[in-house]
Motif scaffolding. Structure first.
Motif, PDB file in Angstrom:
ATOM      1  N   TRP A  25       0.843  -1.189   0.000  1.00 10.91           N
ATOM      2  CA  TRP A  25       0.000   0.000   0.000  1.00 10.91           C
ATOM      3  C   TRP A  25       0.880   1.241   0.000  1.00 10.91           C
ATOM      4  O   TRP A  25       1.875   1.317   0.725  1.00 10.91           O
ATOM      5  CB  TRP A  25      -0.896  -0.033   1.227  1.00 10.91           C
ATOM      6  CG  TRP A  25      -1.709   1.196   1.460  1.00 10.91           C
ATOM      7  CD1 TRP A  25      -2.676   1.706   0.647  1.00 10.91           C
ATOM      8  CD2 TRP A  25      -1.637   2.060   2.596  1.00 10.91           C
ATOM      9  NE1 TRP A  25      -3.212   2.842   1.211  1.00 10.91           N
ATOM     10  CE2 TRP A  25      -2.583   3.073   2.404  1.00 10.91           C
ATOM     11  CE3 TRP A  25      -0.864   2.062   3.742  1.00 10.91           C
ATOM     12  CZ2 TRP A  25      -2.788   4.087   3.327  1.00 10.91           C
ATOM     13  CZ3 TRP A  25      -1.060   3.077   4.665  1.00 10.91           C
ATOM     14  CH2 TRP A  25      -2.016   4.077   4.454  1.00 10.91           C
ATOM     15  N   ALA A  49       0.797   5.063   0.915  1.00 10.54           N
ATOM     16  CA  ALA A  49       0.048   6.097   1.635  1.00 10.54           C
ATOM     17  C   ALA A  49       0.172   7.436   0.911  1.00 10.54           C
ATOM     18  O   ALA A  49       1.041   7.626   0.057  1.00 10.54           O
ATOM     19  CB  ALA A  49       0.571   6.212   3.061  1.00 10.54           C
ATOM     20  N   ASP A  50      -0.685   8.371   1.280  1.00 12.73           N
ATOM     21  CA  ASP A  50      -0.673   9.698   0.661  1.00 12.73           C
ATOM     22  C   ASP A  50       0.676  10.388   0.795  1.00 12.73           C
ATOM     23  O   ASP A  50       1.070  11.164  -0.076  1.00 12.73           O
ATOM     24  CB  ASP A  50      -1.763  10.583   1.273  1.00 12.73           C
ATOM     25  CG  ASP A  50      -3.164  10.115   0.897  1.00 12.73           C
ATOM     26  OD1 ASP A  50      -3.306   9.407  -0.121  1.00 12.73           O
ATOM     27  OD2 ASP A  50      -4.113  10.452   1.629  1.00 12.73           O
ATOM     28  N   ARG A  66       5.332   3.334   2.141  1.00 13.52           N
ATOM     29  CA  ARG A  66       4.887   2.060   1.581  1.00 13.52           C
ATOM     30  C   ARG A  66       4.922   0.996   2.670  1.00 13.52           C
ATOM     31  O   ARG A  66       5.954   0.785   3.303  1.00 13.52           O
ATOM     32  CB  ARG A  66       5.785   1.654   0.415  1.00 13.52           C
ATOM     33  CG  ARG A  66       5.588   2.510  -0.820  1.00 13.52           C
ATOM     34  CD  ARG A  66       6.664   2.260  -1.860  1.00 13.52           C
ATOM     35  NE  ARG A  66       6.291   2.767  -3.165  1.00 13.52           N
ATOM     36  CZ  ARG A  66       6.317   4.039  -3.527  1.00 13.52           C
ATOM     37  NH1 ARG A  66       6.666   4.958  -2.664  1.00 13.52           N
ATOM     38  NH2 ARG A  66       5.974   4.398  -4.749  1.00 13.52           N
ATOM     39  N   GLY A 112     -10.141  -4.105  -0.069  1.00 18.63           N
ATOM     40  CA  GLY A 112     -10.434  -2.684  -0.064  1.00 18.63           C
ATOM     41  C   GLY A 112     -11.901  -2.389   0.095  1.00 18.63           C
ATOM     42  O   GLY A 112     -12.701  -3.253   0.454  1.00 18.63           O
ATOM     43  N   GLU A 156     -11.347  -6.736  -5.286  1.00 23.57           N
ATOM     44  CA  GLU A 156     -10.161  -6.012  -4.828  1.00 23.57           C
ATOM     45  C   GLU A 156      -8.889  -6.855  -4.931  1.00 23.57           C
ATOM     46  O   GLU A 156      -7.834  -6.347  -5.299  1.00 23.57           O
ATOM     47  CB  GLU A 156     -10.369  -5.523  -3.391  1.00 23.57           C
ATOM     48  CG  GLU A 156     -11.345  -4.375  -3.275  1.00 23.57           C
ATOM     49  CD  GLU A 156     -10.750  -3.038  -3.693  1.00 23.57           C
ATOM     50  OE1 GLU A 156      -9.513  -2.918  -3.781  1.00 23.57           O
ATOM     51  OE2 GLU A 156     -11.530  -2.096  -3.929  1.00 23.57           O
ATOM     52  N   GLU A 202      -5.647  -5.791  -7.181  1.00 24.25           N
ATOM     53  CA  GLU A 202      -4.357  -5.533  -6.553  1.00 24.25           C
ATOM     54  C   GLU A 202      -3.285  -6.588  -6.837  1.00 24.25           C
ATOM     55  O   GLU A 202      -2.097  -6.297  -6.719  1.00 24.25           O
ATOM     56  CB  GLU A 202      -4.535  -5.373  -5.042  1.00 24.25           C
ATOM     57  CG  GLU A 202      -5.341  -4.133  -4.686  1.00 24.25           C
ATOM     58  CD  GLU A 202      -5.562  -3.965  -3.201  1.00 24.25           C
ATOM     59  OE1 GLU A 202      -5.157  -4.848  -2.404  1.00 24.25           O
ATOM     60  OE2 GLU A 202      -6.151  -2.939  -2.824  1.00 24.25           O
ATOM     61  N   GLU A 206      -0.643  -3.931  -9.356  1.00 20.43           N
ATOM     62  CA  GLU A 206      -1.701  -2.990  -9.700  1.00 20.43           C
ATOM     63  C   GLU A 206      -1.076  -1.741 -10.311  1.00 20.43           C
ATOM     64  O   GLU A 206       0.004  -1.311  -9.900  1.00 20.43           O
ATOM     65  CB  GLU A 206      -2.493  -2.615  -8.436  1.00 20.43           C
ATOM     66  CG  GLU A 206      -3.628  -1.653  -8.689  1.00 20.43           C
ATOM     67  CD  GLU A 206      -4.437  -1.345  -7.438  1.00 20.43           C
ATOM     68  OE1 GLU A 206      -5.621  -1.036  -7.582  1.00 20.43           O
ATOM     69  OE2 GLU A 206      -3.889  -1.410  -6.323  1.00 20.43           O
ATOM     70  N   GLY A 263      -3.546   2.405  -8.833  1.00 20.37           N
ATOM     71  CA  GLY A 263      -4.381   2.215  -7.660  1.00 20.37           C
ATOM     72  C   GLY A 263      -3.651   2.603  -6.391  1.00 20.37           C
ATOM     73  O   GLY A 263      -2.651   3.322  -6.412  1.00 20.37           O
ATOM     74  N   SER A 264      -4.130   2.089  -5.271  1.00 21.66           N
ATOM     75  CA  SER A 264      -3.534   2.428  -3.974  1.00 21.66           C
ATOM     76  C   SER A 264      -2.378   1.507  -3.596  1.00 21.66           C
ATOM     77  O   SER A 264      -1.719   1.728  -2.588  1.00 21.66           O
ATOM     78  CB  SER A 264      -4.605   2.384  -2.886  1.00 21.66           C
ATOM     79  OG  SER A 264      -5.157   1.076  -2.809  1.00 21.66           O
ATOM     80  N   THR A 265      -2.132   0.463  -4.397  1.00 17.91           N
ATOM     81  CA  THR A 265      -0.994  -0.413  -4.152  1.00 17.91           C
ATOM     82  C   THR A 265      -0.090  -0.408  -5.384  1.00 17.91           C
ATOM     83  O   THR A 265      -0.539  -0.115  -6.495  1.00 17.91           O
ATOM     84  CB  THR A 265      -1.429  -1.859  -3.830  1.00 17.91           C
ATOM     85  OG1 THR A 265      -2.053  -2.450  -4.960  1.00 17.91           O
ATOM     86  CG2 THR A 265      -2.386  -1.895  -2.629  1.00 17.91           C
ATOM     87  N   ASP A 266       1.189  -0.745  -5.165  1.00 18.93           N
ATOM     88  CA  ASP A 266       2.126  -0.716  -6.287  1.00 18.93           C
ATOM     89  C   ASP A 266       2.863  -2.028  -6.505  1.00 18.93           C
ATOM     90  O   ASP A 266       3.618  -2.156  -7.466  1.00 18.93           O
ATOM     91  CB  ASP A 266       3.137   0.420  -6.121  1.00 18.93           C
ATOM     92  CG  ASP A 266       4.125   0.182  -4.988  1.00 18.93           C
ATOM     93  OD1 ASP A 266       3.901  -0.711  -4.147  1.00 18.93           O
ATOM     94  OD2 ASP A 266       5.140   0.906  -4.928  1.00 18.93           O
TER      95      ASP A 266
END
Length: 155
Positions: A24, A26-27, A31, A38, A53, A57, A106, A109-112
């Protein structure tokens, strides 16, 4: 006070002594590894949320094998414009097995990153608390689906 509720569904996928995790982002750019899963869309079934989800991901198609439990978190924060906020996250945690697809990361999205990690190395990973809660539920299988890690009576 602004109140916010988020319902989400996650998967604990263990295969050959390894746990499937997604990293994940974060803003603030931090990581940390988390269980794949999700937020639930309005009208969506929780099992479908989890499967959708996980596929987004990790690339895997999964099938639920058990409902492990439900976890609830609550956080307070100061909103940028408008005073305090109160967030509650309701996290539904399933055990799932891979039924198809192929491991991939992903994009957008919110994960890399998605990867399998040996169970005995997970404790050394930078991770969110949900990973520990999910593994505790998977190992202990508490009858009421509540992790000892978040049960206030275990204080």
């Amino acid at each position: 006070m602004k109140q916010e509720l988020r319902v989400a569904a996650y998967a604990v996928c263990v295969r050959d002594g390894e746990l499937l995790l997604a990293r994940w982002v974060a803003d603030d750019g931090t990581r940390r590894w988390t269980l794949p899963g999700g937020g639930m869309d309005h009208g969506e079934e929780p099992v479908r949320t989890m499967a959708r989800e996980v596929e987004e991901e990790t690339g895997y198609l999964v099938e639920p094998t058990a409902l492990l439990g439900v976890d609830s978190i609550r956080r307070s924060w100061l909103r940028r414009f408008g005073g305090p906020g109160d967030f509650q996250g309701l996290r539904i945690i399933y055990e799932a097995q891979v039924a198809g697809g192929a491991l991939r990361n992903e994009t957008g999205g919110s994960t890399d990153l998605a990867a399998w990690h040996p169970l005995d190395t997970v404790a050394a990973l930078p991770r969110v608390e949900l990973v520990d809660i999910g593994l505790d539920l998977w190992r202990e299988r508490p009858p009421v689906g509540r992790s000892r890690l978040t049960d206030p009576s275990n204080g």
